[in-house]
Design a protein around this motif. Structure first.
Motif, PDB file in Angstrom:
ATOM      1  N   PRO A  57       5.267  18.431  22.724  1.00 54.23           N
ATOM      2  CA  PRO A  57       3.571  18.426  22.991  1.00 54.23           C
ATOM      3  C   PRO A  57       3.033  16.875  23.447  1.00 54.23           C
ATOM      4  O   PRO A  57       1.911  17.006  24.130  1.00 54.23           O
ATOM      5  CB  PRO A  57       3.218  18.706  21.425  1.00 54.23           C
ATOM      6  CG  PRO A  57       4.118  19.662  20.892  1.00 54.23           C
ATOM      7  CD  PRO A  57       5.424  18.851  21.532  1.00 54.23           C
ATOM      8  N   ALA A  58       3.851  16.258  23.260  1.00 54.36           N
ATOM      9  CA  ALA A  58       3.268  14.757  23.587  1.00 54.36           C
ATOM     10  C   ALA A  58       3.492  14.488  25.263  1.00 54.36           C
ATOM     11  O   ALA A  58       2.684  13.725  25.953  1.00 54.36           O
ATOM     12  CB  ALA A  58       4.088  13.633  23.237  1.00 54.36           C
ATOM     13  N   ALA A  59       4.179  15.408  25.833  1.00 57.34           N
ATOM     14  CA  ALA A  59       4.086  15.448  27.300  1.00 57.34           C
ATOM     15  C   ALA A  59       2.937  15.982  27.998  1.00 57.34           C
ATOM     16  O   ALA A  59       2.798  15.862  29.043  1.00 57.34           O
ATOM     17  CB  ALA A  59       5.299  16.260  27.572  1.00 57.34           C
ATOM     18  N   VAL A  60       1.926  16.545  27.296  1.00 60.12           N
ATOM     19  CA  VAL A  60       0.840  17.261  27.812  1.00 60.12           C
ATOM     20  C   VAL A  60       0.081  16.242  28.635  1.00 60.12           C
ATOM     21  O   VAL A  60      -0.501  16.283  29.662  1.00 60.12           O
ATOM     22  CB  VAL A  60      -0.056  18.051  26.780  1.00 60.12           C
ATOM     23  CG1 VAL A  60      -1.426  18.453  27.612  1.00 60.12           C
ATOM     24  CG2 VAL A  60       0.862  19.220  26.377  1.00 60.12           C
ATOM     25  N   ALA A  61      -0.189  14.750  27.695  1.00 62.39           N
ATOM     26  CA  ALA A  61      -1.005  13.872  28.327  1.00 62.39           C
ATOM     27  C   ALA A  61      -0.074  13.104  29.586  1.00 62.39           C
ATOM     28  O   ALA A  61      -0.859  12.893  30.833  1.00 62.39           O
ATOM     29  CB  ALA A  61      -1.234  12.608  27.363  1.00 62.39           C
ATOM     30  N   ASP A  62       0.913  13.021  29.415  1.00 59.67           N
ATOM     31  CA  ASP A  62       1.745  12.585  30.818  1.00 59.67           C
ATOM     32  C   ASP A  62       1.431  13.796  32.101  1.00 59.67           C
ATOM     33  O   ASP A  62       1.588  13.124  33.098  1.00 59.67           O
ATOM     34  CB  ASP A  62       3.352  12.618  30.514  1.00 59.67           C
ATOM     35  CG  ASP A  62       3.568  11.607  29.433  1.00 59.67           C
ATOM     36  OD1 ASP A  62       2.846  10.626  29.290  1.00 59.67           O
ATOM     37  OD2 ASP A  62       4.705  11.663  28.721  1.00 59.67           O
ATOM     38  N   ALA A  63       1.702  14.858  31.845  1.00 62.49           N
ATOM     39  CA  ALA A  63       1.529  15.879  32.621  1.00 62.49           C
ATOM     40  C   ALA A  63      -0.004  15.775  33.479  1.00 62.49           C
ATOM     41  O   ALA A  63      -0.026  15.852  34.515  1.00 62.49           O
ATOM     42  CB  ALA A  63       1.942  17.298  32.322  1.00 62.49           C
ATOM     43  N   ARG A  64      -0.931  15.528  32.596  1.00 66.01           N
ATOM     44  CA  ARG A  64      -2.443  15.236  33.096  1.00 66.01           C
ATOM     45  C   ARG A  64      -2.321  14.164  33.977  1.00 66.01           C
ATOM     46  O   ARG A  64      -2.912  14.080  35.253  1.00 66.01           O
ATOM     47  CB  ARG A  64      -3.370  15.270  32.033  1.00 66.01           C
ATOM     48  CG  ARG A  64      -3.626  16.631  31.383  1.00 66.01           C
ATOM     49  CD  ARG A  64      -4.836  16.483  30.324  1.00 66.01           C
ATOM     50  NE  ARG A  64      -4.812  15.341  29.362  1.00 66.01           N
ATOM     51  CZ  ARG A  64      -4.392  15.371  28.376  1.00 66.01           C
ATOM     52  NH1 ARG A  64      -3.845  16.685  27.788  1.00 66.01           N
ATOM     53  NH2 ARG A  64      -4.308  14.426  27.497  1.00 66.01           N
ATOM     54  N   ARG A  65      -1.860  13.180  33.279  1.00 62.84           N
ATOM     55  CA  ARG A  65      -1.683  11.845  34.248  1.00 62.84           C
ATOM     56  C   ARG A  65      -0.988  12.123  35.510  1.00 62.84           C
ATOM     57  O   ARG A  65      -1.524  11.599  36.717  1.00 62.84           O
ATOM     58  CB  ARG A  65      -1.188  10.689  33.598  1.00 62.84           C
ATOM     59  CG  ARG A  65      -1.880  10.130  32.474  1.00 62.84           C
ATOM     60  CD  ARG A  65      -1.626   8.643  31.805  1.00 62.84           C
ATOM     61  NE  ARG A  65      -0.187   9.022  30.909  1.00 62.84           N
ATOM     62  CZ  ARG A  65      -0.375   9.461  29.534  1.00 62.84           C
ATOM     63  NH1 ARG A  65      -1.334   9.496  29.251  1.00 62.84           N
ATOM     64  NH2 ARG A  65       0.580   9.636  28.860  1.00 62.84           N
ATOM     65  N   TRP A  66      -0.010  12.593  35.642  1.00 60.91           N
ATOM     66  CA  TRP A  66       1.029  12.878  36.790  1.00 60.91           C
ATOM     67  C   TRP A  66      -0.166  13.704  37.898  1.00 60.91           C
ATOM     68  O   TRP A  66      -0.158  13.357  38.878  1.00 60.91           O
ATOM     69  CB  TRP A  66       2.114  13.717  36.428  1.00 60.91           C
ATOM     70  CG  TRP A  66       2.791  14.137  37.542  1.00 60.91           C
ATOM     71  CD1 TRP A  66       3.584  13.307  38.438  1.00 60.91           C
ATOM     72  CD2 TRP A  66       2.744  15.191  38.236  1.00 60.91           C
ATOM     73  NE1 TRP A  66       4.397  13.962  39.346  1.00 60.91           N
ATOM     74  CE2 TRP A  66       3.438  15.354  39.486  1.00 60.91           C
ATOM     75  CE3 TRP A  66       2.112  16.542  38.136  1.00 60.91           C
ATOM     76  CZ2 TRP A  66       3.754  16.368  40.326  1.00 60.91           C
ATOM     77  CZ3 TRP A  66       2.046  17.570  38.913  1.00 60.91           C
ATOM     78  CH2 TRP A  66       3.107  17.484  40.084  1.00 60.91           C
ATOM     79  N   ALA A  67      -0.774  14.789  37.441  1.00 63.94           N
ATOM     80  CA  ALA A  67      -1.577  15.595  38.177  1.00 63.94           C
ATOM     81  C   ALA A  67      -2.639  14.798  38.725  1.00 63.94           C
ATOM     82  O   ALA A  67      -2.997  14.781  39.809  1.00 63.94           O
ATOM     83  CB  ALA A  67      -2.022  16.772  37.344  1.00 63.94           C
ATOM     84  N   VAL A  68      -3.443  13.929  38.001  1.00 67.70           N
ATOM     85  CA  VAL A  68      -4.629  13.155  38.218  1.00 67.70           C
ATOM     86  C   VAL A  68      -3.913  12.077  39.558  1.00 67.70           C
ATOM     87  O   VAL A  68      -4.602  11.814  40.452  1.00 67.70           O
ATOM     88  CB  VAL A  68      -5.244  12.416  37.135  1.00 67.70           C
ATOM     89  CG1 VAL A  68      -6.117  11.307  37.548  1.00 67.70           C
ATOM     90  CG2 VAL A  68      -5.934  13.649  36.131  1.00 67.70           C
ATOM     91  N   ALA A  69      -2.905  11.524  39.254  1.00 67.67           N
ATOM     92  CA  ALA A  69      -2.393  10.699  40.443  1.00 67.67           C
ATOM     93  C   ALA A  69      -2.064  11.365  41.552  1.00 67.67           C
ATOM     94  O   ALA A  69      -2.253  10.796  42.620  1.00 67.67           O
ATOM     95  CB  ALA A  69      -1.228  10.042  39.731  1.00 67.67           C
ATOM     96  N   ARG A  70      -1.497  12.641  41.503  1.00 68.59           N
ATOM     97  CA  ARG A  70      -1.240  13.265  42.718  1.00 68.59           C
ATOM     98  C   ARG A  70      -2.531  13.598  43.523  1.00 68.59           C
ATOM     99  O   ARG A  70      -2.528  13.412  44.615  1.00 68.59           O
ATOM    100  CB  ARG A  70      -0.522  14.672  42.489  1.00 68.59           C
ATOM    101  CG  ARG A  70       1.034  14.494  41.860  1.00 68.59           C
ATOM    102  CD  ARG A  70       1.959  13.824  42.847  1.00 68.59           C
ATOM    103  NE  ARG A  70       1.897  12.297  42.577  1.00 68.59           N
ATOM    104  CZ  ARG A  70       2.245  11.452  41.940  1.00 68.59           C
ATOM    105  NH1 ARG A  70       2.757  11.727  40.803  1.00 68.59           N
ATOM    106  NH2 ARG A  70       2.136  10.204  42.327  1.00 68.59           N
ATOM    107  N   LEU A  71      -3.596  14.261  42.717  1.00 74.99           N
ATOM    108  CA  LEU A  71      -4.773  14.531  43.406  1.00 74.99           C
ATOM    109  C   LEU A  71      -5.475  13.178  44.010  1.00 74.99           C
ATOM    110  O   LEU A  71      -5.962  13.139  45.043  1.00 74.99           O
ATOM    111  CB  LEU A  71      -5.913  14.979  42.175  1.00 74.99           C
ATOM    112  CG  LEU A  71      -5.277  16.350  41.673  1.00 74.99           C
ATOM    113  CD1 LEU A  71      -6.549  16.474  40.664  1.00 74.99           C
ATOM    114  CD2 LEU A  71      -5.377  17.316  42.982  1.00 74.99           C
TER     115      LEU A  71
END
Length: 71
Positions: free
Chosen positions: A17-31
């Motif tokens: 569950p802690a990886a959810v925030a990492d996934a959001r940051r990754w997606a935002v960086a790609r955008l």
């Protein structure tokens, strides 16, 4: 050597569950790299929901992908 395909990005997400925030940051960086900052709020919500559901209901490995035709 062919040029990299910048319209696609994938990332392996930990089944934690802690990886959810990492996934959001990754997606935002790609955008941001694709010049799609206007899509950040919606994408953050979608990524949060998808990754949370994958962690709760699927089996590892979990892969998050983002594809665009706007590059």
């Amino acid at each position: 050597m062919p040029a990299p395909d910048l319209s696609r990005a994938t990332w392996r997400v930990a089944a934690d569950p802690a990886a959810v925030a990492d996934a959001r940051r990754w997606a935002v960086a790609r955008l941001g790299g694709w010049g799609l900052a206007e899509a950040v709020p919606t994408t953050e919500l979608i990524v949060s929901e998808l990754v949370t559901n994958a962690i709760r209901h699927a089996h590892a490995p979990i892969t998050l992908g983002r594809f665009t035709t706007a590059c």
